[in-house]
Motif scaffolding. Structure first.
Motif, short mmCIF file in Angstrom:
data_model
loop_
_atom_site.label_atom_id
_atom_site.label_comp_id
_atom_site.label_asym_id
_atom_site.label_seq_id
_atom_site.Cartn_x
_atom_site.Cartn_y
_atom_site.Cartn_z
N PRO A 27 0.80 -1.24 0.00
CA PRO A 27 0.00 0.00 0.00
C PRO A 27 0.83 1.29 0.00
N GLU A 28 2.00 1.25 0.62
CA GLU A 28 2.81 2.46 0.73
C GLU A 28 3.80 2.63 -0.43
N ALA A 29 3.77 1.72 -1.39
CA ALA A 29 4.74 1.75 -2.49
C ALA A 29 4.30 2.69 -3.61
N GLU A 30 5.28 3.20 -4.29
CA GLU A 30 5.06 4.00 -5.49
C GLU A 30 5.09 3.04 -6.68
N LEU A 31 4.16 3.18 -7.59
CA LEU A 31 4.08 2.33 -8.78
C LEU A 31 4.68 3.09 -9.96
N VAL A 32 5.66 2.47 -10.61
CA VAL A 32 6.27 3.07 -11.79
C VAL A 32 6.15 2.05 -12.92
N ILE A 33 5.56 2.49 -14.02
CA ILE A 33 5.36 1.60 -15.16
C ILE A 33 6.41 1.91 -16.23
N LEU A 34 7.09 0.86 -16.67
CA LEU A 34 8.11 0.99 -17.71
C LEU A 34 7.55 0.44 -19.01
N PRO A 35 7.27 1.32 -19.97
CA PRO A 35 6.72 0.85 -21.24
C PRO A 35 7.82 0.19 -22.08
N THR A 36 7.62 -1.08 -22.38
CA THR A 36 8.65 -1.85 -23.09
C THR A 36 8.83 -1.42 -24.54
N ASN A 37 7.84 -0.75 -25.11
CA ASN A 37 7.95 -0.35 -26.51
C ASN A 37 8.01 1.18 -26.70
N ASP A 38 8.43 1.88 -25.66
CA ASP A 38 8.62 3.34 -25.75
C ASP A 38 9.91 3.68 -24.98
N PRO A 39 11.06 3.59 -25.65
CA PRO A 39 12.34 3.78 -24.96
C PRO A 39 12.50 5.14 -24.29
N ASP A 40 11.96 6.20 -24.89
CA ASP A 40 12.10 7.53 -24.30
C ASP A 40 11.35 7.63 -22.97
N VAL B 126 8.07 -1.69 -9.75
CA VAL B 126 8.20 -1.41 -11.18
C VAL B 126 7.41 -2.47 -11.95
N VAL B 127 6.62 -2.00 -12.90
CA VAL B 127 5.82 -2.87 -13.76
C VAL B 127 6.26 -2.62 -15.20
N GLU B 128 6.61 -3.69 -15.90
CA GLU B 128 6.90 -3.56 -17.33
C GLU B 128 5.63 -3.84 -18.09
N LEU B 129 5.30 -2.96 -19.02
CA LEU B 129 4.04 -3.05 -19.73
C LEU B 129 4.22 -2.48 -21.13
N GLU B 130 3.58 -3.10 -22.10
CA GLU B 130 3.63 -2.56 -23.46
C GLU B 130 2.73 -1.34 -23.53
N LYS B 131 3.25 -0.28 -24.13
CA LYS B 131 2.49 0.95 -24.30
C LYS B 131 1.27 0.65 -25.17
N PRO B 132 0.09 1.12 -24.74
CA PRO B 132 -1.10 0.87 -25.56
C PRO B 132 -1.03 1.59 -26.90
N LYS B 133 -1.60 0.94 -27.88
CA LYS B 133 -1.64 1.54 -29.20
C LYS B 133 -2.86 2.46 -29.29
N THR B 134 -2.71 3.53 -30.02
CA THR B 134 -3.80 4.46 -30.19
C THR B 134 -4.89 3.81 -31.04
N VAL B 135 -6.09 3.86 -30.53
CA VAL B 135 -7.23 3.30 -31.26
C VAL B 135 -7.89 4.43 -32.05
N ILE B 136 -8.03 4.19 -33.33
CA ILE B 136 -8.71 5.18 -34.18
C ILE B 136 -9.94 4.49 -34.76
N PRO B 137 -11.10 4.78 -34.19
CA PRO B 137 -12.31 4.11 -34.67
C PRO B 137 -12.74 4.63 -36.04
N LYS B 138 -13.28 3.74 -36.82
CA LYS B 138 -13.87 4.13 -38.10
C LYS B 138 -15.35 4.34 -37.85
N ILE B 139 -15.84 5.53 -38.12
CA ILE B 139 -17.23 5.87 -37.88
C ILE B 139 -17.92 6.14 -39.21
#
Length: 86
Positions: free
Chosen positions: A34-47, A68-81
């Motif tokens: 509960p007292e920890a800081e969560l830092v997410i490291l995006p595996t596909n965004d080096p910057d 530390v959590v390693e996670l793939e950066k979500p891709k932008t969803v562009i819906p077709k309307i």
């Protein structure tokens, strides 16, 4: 150079993806004290990964518990309307 606003937006997107995962797999939250800081490291965004690693190191130097959590950066969803007229 990545701007502060871009860092915040990208990190909010990462947190959103992590929370989606946590809702489906609540046991993962048991690994985060509960007292920890969560830092997410995006595996596909080096910057952003480098920025977040630096932040994690800074928190550790200040004596904080960091998870530390390693996670793939979500891709932008562009819906077709399309409007179908009757």
């Amino acid at each position: 150079m990545i701007t502060k606003n871009k860092i915040i937006k990208k990190n909010l997107d990462l947190l959103n993806e992590f929370m989606k995962y946590a809702f489906e797999h609540p046991e993962v939250l048991d690994k985060i004290p509960p007292e920890a800081e969560l830092v997410i490291l995006p595996t596909n965004d080096p910057d952003l990964c480098a920025v977040n690693k630096k932040m994690a190191d800074s928190l550790v130097k200040k004596g904080k518990k960091v998870v530390v959590v390693e996670l793939e950066k979500p891709k932008t969803v562009i819906p077709k309307i399309e409007l179908l007229a009757v």
